[in-house]
Write a protein that holds these residues in place. Structure first.
Motif, PDB file in Angstrom:
ATOM      1  N   PRO A 128      -1.385  -5.684  12.789  1.00  0.00           N
ATOM      2  CA  PRO A 128      -0.162  -6.106  13.474  1.00  0.00           C
ATOM      3  C   PRO A 128      -0.197  -7.564  13.926  1.00  0.00           C
ATOM      4  O   PRO A 128       0.851  -8.147  14.214  1.00  0.00           O
ATOM      5  N   ALA A 129      -1.392  -8.151  13.984  1.00  0.00           N
ATOM      6  CA  ALA A 129      -1.519  -9.575  14.309  1.00  0.00           C
ATOM      7  C   ALA A 129      -1.502 -10.434  13.048  1.00  0.00           C
ATOM      8  O   ALA A 129      -1.725 -11.644  13.114  1.00  0.00           O
ATOM      9  N   LEU A 130      -1.218  -9.790  11.906  1.00  0.00           N
ATOM     10  CA  LEU A 130      -1.180 -10.432  10.594  1.00  0.00           C
ATOM     11  C   LEU A 130      -2.526 -11.012  10.187  1.00  0.00           C
ATOM     12  O   LEU A 130      -2.595 -11.990   9.430  1.00  0.00           O
ATOM     13  N   GLU A 131      -3.588 -10.391  10.684  1.00  0.00           N
ATOM     14  CA  GLU A 131      -4.928 -10.724  10.205  1.00  0.00           C
ATOM     15  C   GLU A 131      -5.177  -9.928   8.929  1.00  0.00           C
ATOM     16  O   GLU A 131      -4.854  -8.737   8.859  1.00  0.00           O
ATOM     17  N   PRO A 132      -5.737 -10.548   7.884  1.00  0.00           N
ATOM     18  CA  PRO A 132      -5.927  -9.839   6.617  1.00  0.00           C
ATOM     19  C   PRO A 132      -7.008  -8.761   6.709  1.00  0.00           C
ATOM     20  O   PRO A 132      -8.082  -8.987   7.244  1.00  0.00           O
ATOM     21  N   ILE A 133      -6.685  -7.598   6.190  1.00  0.00           N
ATOM     22  CA  ILE A 133      -7.649  -6.509   6.050  1.00  0.00           C
ATOM     23  C   ILE A 133      -8.106  -6.418   4.600  1.00  0.00           C
ATOM     24  O   ILE A 133      -9.282  -6.220   4.310  1.00  0.00           O
ATOM     25  N   LEU A 134      -7.151  -6.579   3.692  1.00  0.00           N
ATOM     26  CA  LEU A 134      -7.429  -6.586   2.262  1.00  0.00           C
ATOM     27  C   LEU A 134      -6.743  -7.792   1.656  1.00  0.00           C
ATOM     28  O   LEU A 134      -5.547  -7.986   1.837  1.00  0.00           O
ATOM     29  N   ALA A 135      -7.503  -8.616   0.957  1.00  0.00           N
ATOM     30  CA  ALA A 135      -6.950  -9.822   0.334  1.00  0.00           C
ATOM     31  C   ALA A 135      -5.962  -9.437  -0.765  1.00  0.00           C
ATOM     32  O   ALA A 135      -6.032  -8.336  -1.327  1.00  0.00           O
ATOM     33  N   PRO A 136      -5.018 -10.321  -1.076  1.00  0.00           N
ATOM     34  CA  PRO A 136      -4.038 -10.017  -2.123  1.00  0.00           C
ATOM     35  C   PRO A 136      -4.701  -9.608  -3.432  1.00  0.00           C
ATOM     36  O   PRO A 136      -5.687 -10.219  -3.868  1.00  0.00           O
ATOM     37  N   GLU A 137      -4.148  -8.580  -4.051  1.00  0.00           N
ATOM     38  CA  GLU A 137      -4.657  -8.100  -5.326  1.00  0.00           C
ATOM     39  C   GLU A 137      -3.525  -7.433  -6.102  1.00  0.00           C
ATOM     40  O   GLU A 137      -2.483  -7.102  -5.545  1.00  0.00           O
ATOM     41  N   ALA A 138      -3.734  -7.242  -7.399  1.00  0.00           N
ATOM     42  CA  ALA A 138      -2.812  -6.491  -8.241  1.00  0.00           C
ATOM     43  C   ALA A 138      -3.311  -5.062  -8.329  1.00  0.00           C
ATOM     44  O   ALA A 138      -4.513  -4.826  -8.475  1.00  0.00           O
ATOM     45  N   ARG A 139      -2.388  -4.081  -8.232  1.00  0.00           N
ATOM     46  CA  ARG A 139      -2.802  -2.682  -8.250  1.00  0.00           C
ATOM     47  C   ARG A 139      -1.749  -1.844  -8.978  1.00  0.00           C
ATOM     48  O   ARG A 139      -0.547  -2.074  -8.837  1.00  0.00           O
TER      49      ARG A 139
END
Length: 220
Positions: A128-139
């Motif tokens: 909710p603080a817009l901290e990344p949990i998973l980096a951008p990826e294609a799925r």
């Protein structure tokens, strides 16, 4: 922001939106940007030389759209000698959903999804603080997508790829947001970067495509 099917530009002063223009015809994004900028500056009574910085949605997204926005932003920065701020498109989409939720799900994880054709999406995960949990990826999406994550966690799915997932995934912890992001959401994140003096290297910055572009050779 011309990264997705909905293109928009806006002018802000601090966190205040002074004006905005948008285009929902993806085929016309290239022709939309420059005239829209001129119209917006005339409407608001400001000149380009008065700008402090220019921000752009860097991707992932449409290959053509990303090039249009980045070329326009870099061209203005070079001509005006202004700094450039780049913001990940997935983060912008998550921010739009976060504003809409208004703390209805305070501990939810945000999962922006950009339609990448067929059942593929570009995605990321944010707190909710817009901290990344998973980096951008294609799925590639299927009925088992996110099952482990949803077992103990509310996840808010949003973006152009969310309807594809909603059609095949039913789970009590899956929340689907219909909010449409725009340049105002980009601007708010860009203002934070501006205050922290986080600027892109104008000479080397490129669109964030996430995946390589493949084209079919022309027939002879």
């Amino acid at each position: 922001d011309t990264a997705t099917e909905f293109a928009s530009i806006c002018l802000t002063k601090g966190e205040t939106i002074l004006g905005m223009r948008s285009c929902q015809d993806q085929k016309k994004h290239g022709a939309f940007v420059q005239p829209a900028i001129q119209e917006l500056m005339q409407e608001t009574g400001f000149t380009l030389s008065q700008l402090d910085a220019i921000s752009v949605s860097e991707g992932p997204g449409s290959y053509t759209g990303l090039r249009v926005a980045m070329a326009s932003a870099k061209g203005l920065c070079y001509a005006l000698d202004k700094p450039l701020i780049t913001v990940n498109t997935l983060k912008i989409i998550a921010h739009a959903a976060l504003e809409q939720e208004d703390q209805s799900h305070p501990n939810a994880i945000y999962c922006p999804l950009i339609d990448a054709r067929r059942m593929e999406v570009f995605m990321a995960l944010y707190t909710p603080a817009l901290e990344p949990i998973l980096a951008p990826e294609a799925r590639i999406l299927d009925q088992e997508s996110f099952r482990d994550l949803l077992a103990n966690q509310v996840v808010i799915f949003t973006g152009s790829g969310a309807p594809k997932l909603q059609a095949i995934l039913v789970h009590p912890n899956a929340v689907f947001s219909q909010v449409q992001h725009n340049a105002s959401h980009l601007a708010k994140l860009a203002f934070q970067a501006f205050m922290n003096q986080k600027f892109a290297n104008l000479a080397y910055v490129e669109p964030f495509y996430l995946k390589a572009f493949y084209s079919v050779p022309a027939k002879k």
